[in-house]
Structure formats: structure tokens, C-alpha cells
Scaffold this active site. Sequence first.
Site: not given
Length: 156
Positions: A87, A101, A118, A124
Site C-alpha cells: 500500500y 491508509r 487490488c 508492507s
Amino acid sequence: MHSLNGLRFCVLKETASQALTTIRAESKGSYLCPSTQSHAKVTLQNYMSGREDNLRSITIDLPTKSKFYLDAWEVCRNIPLGETRSYAWVAKEIGRPKSHRGIGRAMACNPIPIVIPCHRVIRSDGSLGGYSGGGPCIKNILLDLEGVIKGSSLLF
């Protein structure tokens, strides 16, 4: 009824009945031209059978969303088959490095799972995170289908 210029949503449901209910609620009298519909269907079938990843060839026609979401989805569409990104990586790619976020929210609101892959966006730390297309189990299945070796292809 009005014609769409490309795919606007994709439904992943357990049964055809559930999918039809969602499609009827989302389509609001719109329809996809037969040639575009046929191409999308064949491309998705080939993807699901592991024969190809030509998902970018599917024309999409997203309703007006924020530039942030559209940018995040475009970056996501460019993540290669069999690879994952975090992300945070997507956030950096769109020039908003502190908005990881928000990227999670954009992925959760993705109206075209698989076509906008997606499921290739993970945390991470290498863990999967959520998946609006059916939860982490479905996300894991799609990554396995693509041959992702967990932890080996994560780029920050």
C-alpha cells in the site's frame, strides 16, 4: 437504458444468484455493448484458467470518483502478473507517500476486482491485508493462481 463505454464493475460472489442480485442493483439500466462484454468475459475466463493475463485490454468506464482513487487504481492496474506491491508503494507512486491508509480504502472501494488487480496490493510486512472481492482467502487464491511466491516479490 444507456450503453457504457467499458466495464464499470465486476462481481465476485459464491453463487450466480448472488452475483445477479448485485449486478441488477449496480447496473441501474446500463448495459455493456456485446463486443466489449464478450471480450471482458473471455479475458476473465482465460485469466481464471491460468492461460493469460491480458486484463489491461479490458476497457473500463469508471463513474466519477476522486482523482486519488483513479490514480491509485491506475497504478494498481500496472502491477505485473505474479508480483505484489505494498500500500505504501502505491501511495509513493501517486505522489502521496503518507497516504497508505487511503490507498487501502481505495483498494477496498475498487469496483472491478481482478481487472483492477487490488489483490496484488499487500501490507508492507508481507501479510495480505483485506480484500473486498471476497476476503483474504480469495486474495490468497488469486495470488496463488498468479504464481506469487509469498514474500519474494514485494517491492516498497
